[in-house]
Design an enzyme around this catalytic site. Structure first.
Site, mmCIF file in Angstrom:
data_model
loop_
_atom_site.group_PDB
_atom_site.id
_atom_site.type_symbol
_atom_site.label_atom_id
_atom_site.label_comp_id
_atom_site.label_asym_id
_atom_site.label_seq_id
_atom_site.Cartn_x
_atom_site.Cartn_y
_atom_site.Cartn_z
ATOM 1 C CB CYS A 61 11.243 -20.912 -20.856
ATOM 2 S SG CYS A 61 10.928 -20.285 -19.199
ATOM 3 C CE LYS A 93 5.378 -43.308 19.857
ATOM 4 N NZ LYS A 93 4.737 -43.384 18.560
HETATM 5 S S1 IVH Z 1 10.312 -48.410 22.151
HETATM 6 C C1 IVH Z 1 6.589 -50.990 24.256
HETATM 7 N N1 IVH Z 1 11.478 -46.678 20.608
HETATM 8 O O1 IVH Z 1 6.168 -46.381 18.894
HETATM 9 C C2 IVH Z 1 7.079 -50.500 22.965
HETATM 10 N N2 IVH Z 1 9.283 -47.357 20.051
HETATM 11 O O2 IVH Z 1 3.532 -46.642 20.732
HETATM 12 C C3 IVH Z 1 8.484 -50.010 23.130
HETATM 13 N N3 IVH Z 1 8.385 -46.319 18.043
HETATM 14 O O3 IVH Z 1 4.965 -49.604 18.470
HETATM 15 C C4 IVH Z 1 8.861 -49.347 21.905
HETATM 16 N N4 IVH Z 1 10.164 -45.124 17.564
HETATM 17 O O4 IVH Z 1 6.639 -48.828 16.771
HETATM 18 C C5 IVH Z 1 10.367 -47.394 20.827
HETATM 19 N N5 IVH Z 1 12.636 -45.145 19.359
HETATM 20 C C6 IVH Z 1 11.554 -45.867 19.550
HETATM 21 C C7 IVH Z 1 10.430 -45.806 18.693
HETATM 22 C C8 IVH Z 1 9.305 -46.567 18.988
HETATM 23 C C9 IVH Z 1 8.940 -45.452 17.187
HETATM 24 C C10 IVH Z 1 7.021 -46.862 17.904
HETATM 25 C C11 IVH Z 1 6.969 -48.351 18.031
HETATM 26 C C12 IVH Z 1 5.848 -48.675 18.969
HETATM 27 C C13 IVH Z 1 5.181 -47.364 19.148
HETATM 28 C C14 IVH Z 1 4.741 -47.266 20.596
#
Ligand code: IVH
Length: 652
Positions: A408, A111
């Site tokens: 230096c 994430k």
């Molecule tokens: S899947 C329903 N994959 O996390 C949303 N999200 O709280 C499905 N994010 O707004 C998102 N890395 O901006 C997904 N590998 C990843 C992600 C990711 C960051 C963020 C995304 C989303 C938030 C969810």
């Protein structure tokens, strides 16, 4: 008044105008044309005004800023499919509770801590719009800014209408290299960078983008979606697959330990059901889908004891504190040193030896001292003299400086190391450099080119073989691009990126080094502090640079950067253009390295159909060129037929 008469009048008046007045007039007509689409004078007259300005003030910033100026729209875009957020959980127990309710077959991705972005592509595969998540139902229009991010293709590799979602972020390496001293974390910086009013500013930040979702025709699984994303030209985050909940958790632990190897900030993993049909059956709540969850890593910090504070001297003369701590385990690594950024932190935290301190890895690999939990016995005092050369230090704001420059030894070693690194002269370790300096062999940069085999083999642990290798490395880098040489000098504020900007503006080093601050200020991205640092650096180090140039041959920047974005592409215009004249459009293509043939042939890359009365936008008539292009496409050609607006985006 007719346009002709008005044009004539202005041209006559322009002959008497001062440079300031003329700048005002050019800017005024530029705006009428590009922003209000209501020119008062004709194109040749405008061109002549520009020519006159070039004559009387060739360095005018206005001359660098002609053509369409893209400002980020502050309008909103409605998300056709709402952008939901993810449900989250901490720890094994909570995670298992979710996973055990799910059917087998999962995909895991990091994430990434950035900003969610929705990209819509039209049927021809062109980026139509880019929007932030906003409140999930509608977001901010950042189309022009998105086009400034290298990882976001302006055109997909396959023509298809679809929506791509992903995360805009700044890599940790970029953040740590350029911004860490001035900004608290890469996420906030990326948000600011993406929302720049003048979209061209966005480019300077070097943002990145990972795609994680494809919304178009329904694909059977998450892995198919990811394959599609790659085919379309996107980067995607690393992915892992697992069948059972137990297997996932093993991955979670493994990845959690590895997270510091990733070049982006993460605060967890996203775990999704693989099969998209099952996803649909599980559905979603008003806020988040039921088929996915974010497993959040525990915040990583630990308490330990501050044993000592060491002061190190950078090549810039900045003397910075480093905390030596009682070794402590933080996410699998034993740490014994932590960063304190600058002298101001020692004072503001009232640091004392023996204090209990909290260390954390906040946005990066390098741990920081977060705060003092319990004070210790001995107050840490700022040093008065440079630990390397004993010169009295100067405190400026939060920073301590040794002003002794390359007299230096620590700074001299830093300057040498930096030069060798940027020039890619490999093989010299910091110990070699220090020895050479201590033996009085390396005093100034040009001494690198005077090194002899005998001098090198005279050093500790240096045999003839290694010495020969080092001398070969030096020889092999005698001819270098101007920009590499400039960056290697290590002039304050002039790193690799700035050196590129400067040498693009003036490729000839002899001319570049002569420029005055006011000349430099007209370069996009160069502000006063950079201009001043460059001018004073060139002046102060004049003889050192001259000496180096006796050994080094400066070569032109490699061609990839000289040729334009349209090199190898051809554009033909048809129909009535609504935003610019055909001649102007052709000039823009040529300036960007493209070709503008006079007729449709099978090798044509783009046929641009003017927006006014366009058959692509309404029910206007297709021109004969348009029909010919379509006919050729039916056979063997692949001419992309695009609208004027799409052309402007390509240019942007
Ligand atoms: S899947 C329903 N994959 O996390 C949303 N999200 O709280 C499905 N994010 O707004 C998102 N890395 O901006 C997904 N590998 C990843 C992600 C990711 C960051 C963020 C995304 C989303 C938030 C969810």
């Amino acid at each position: 008044m007719s346009m002709d008469r008005k044009s004539q009048q202005i041209l006559t008046a322009a002959q008497e105008m001062s440079a300031d007045e003329l700048e005002g007039v050019v800017e005024y007509h530029h705006r009428l044309y590009w922003e209000h689409h209501a020119p008062e004078i004709d194109d040749p007259a405008f061109d002549q005004l520009v020519e006159r300005l070039k004559e009387i003030r060739p360095t005018s910033p206005i001359l660098q800023n002609l053509g369409p100026r893209i400002a980020a729209q502050s309008s909103t875009i409605v998300h056709v499919t709402p952008m939901l957020s993810l449900d989250k959980c901490y720890g094994e127990e909570a995670f298992m509770k979710w996973a055990q309710k799910m059917p087998p077959g999962f995909m895991l991705t990091p994430k990434i801590d950035g900003l969610a972005l929705s990209l819509r592509y039209d049927a021809a595969g062109f980026l139509q719009s880019a929007a932030t998540r906003g409140n999930g139902l509608k977001g901010e229009d950042v189309t022009a800014n998105a086009l400034m991010i290298d990882d976001i293709p302006r055109q997909l590799k396959t023509n298809m209408g679809c929506e791509i979602r992903g995360e805009v972020y700044m890599t940790l390496s970029r953040f740590n290299q350029v911004y860490a001293d001035d900004f608290s974390n890469p996420r906030n910086l990326a948000a600011g960078a993406l929302k720049q009013k003048d979209a061209r500013e966005t480019k300077v930040y070097g943002l990145s983008f990972f795609a994680y979702d494809f919304i178009g025709n329904l694909l059977a699984s998450e892995s198919e979606k990811h394959e599609r994303l790659i085919k379309l030209g996107f980067k995607r985050p690393p992915t892992f697959f697992a069948e059972s909940a137990e297997q996932i958790f093993d991955h979670v632990l493994e990845q959690s330990a590895k997270r510091h190897e990733w070049d982006y900030e993460t605060d967890g993993l996203v775990i999704r059901i693989q099969d998209t049909k099952t996803q649909q059956e599980l559905g979603e709540t008003a806020h988040h889908p039921r088929y996915a969850i974010a497993y959040k890593f525990q915040g990583e910090s630990a308490t330990t004891v501050l044993n000592d504070v060491e002061w190190s001297v950078a090549r810039t003369g900045a003397v910075t504190p480093v905390a030596c701590i009682e070794p402590v385990n933080l996410s699998g690594a034993m740490l014994s040193r932590a960063s304190l950024h600058h002298a101001g932190m020692v004072t503001s935290m009232d640091l004392s030896i023996g204090a209990k301190v909290q260390v954390a890895r906040r946005g990066g690999v390098i741990p920081h001292i977060e705060h003092v939990v319990e004070p210790g016995a001995y107050q840490v005092v700022l040093p008065e003299a440079c630990p390397s050369c004993q010169t009295t230090l100067r405190l400026s704001g939060d920073f301590l400086y040794c002003d002794n420059g390359t007299q230096c030894l620590a700074q001299r070693a830093g300057v040498m190391e930096h030069f060798l690194k940027v020039m890619e002269i490999d093989g010299f370790g910091p110990k070699h450099i220090t020895q050479l300096i201590e033996h009085d062999i390396l005093n100034e940069l040009s001494d690198i080119y005077r090194l002899s085999l005998a001098q090198l083999t005279g050093l500790e642990r240096m045999g003839a073989k290694l010495a020969t290798k080092l001398l070969d490395a030096i020889e092999s880098k005698r001819a270098v691009p101007t920009r590499t040489f400039l960056a290697a000098l290590g002039v304050r504020e002039v790193g690799v990126t700035m050196a590129k900007t400067l040498t693009t503006f003036e490729p000839n080093f002899m001319d570049l080094r002569q420029l005055a601050a006011e000349d430099l200020l007209q370069i996009h991205g160069v502000g006063e502090s950079i201009a001043d640092a460059f001018v004073s650096g060139m002046l102060k180090r004049r003889s050192e640079i001259d000496e180096l140039l006796r050994f080094i041959e400066l070569v032109d920047t490699p061609t990839e950067d000289v040729t334009g974005q349209f090199t190898g592409l051809s554009f033909l215009f048809t129909g009535k253009l609504s935003q610019l004249s055909r001649k102007e459009a052709q000039k823009m293509v040529q300036d960007a390295g493209g070709e503008t043939p006079g007729s449709v042939t099978k090798t044509l890359t783009y046929l641009v159909v003017g927006d006014e009365g366009s058959p692509l936008l309404g029910d206007g008539q297709k021109s004969s060129k348009h029909k010919k292009a379509e006919a050729l496409n039916e056979k063997e050609a692949n001419i992309k037929i695009i609208t004027e607006t799409e052309f402007m985006r390509l240019l942007a």
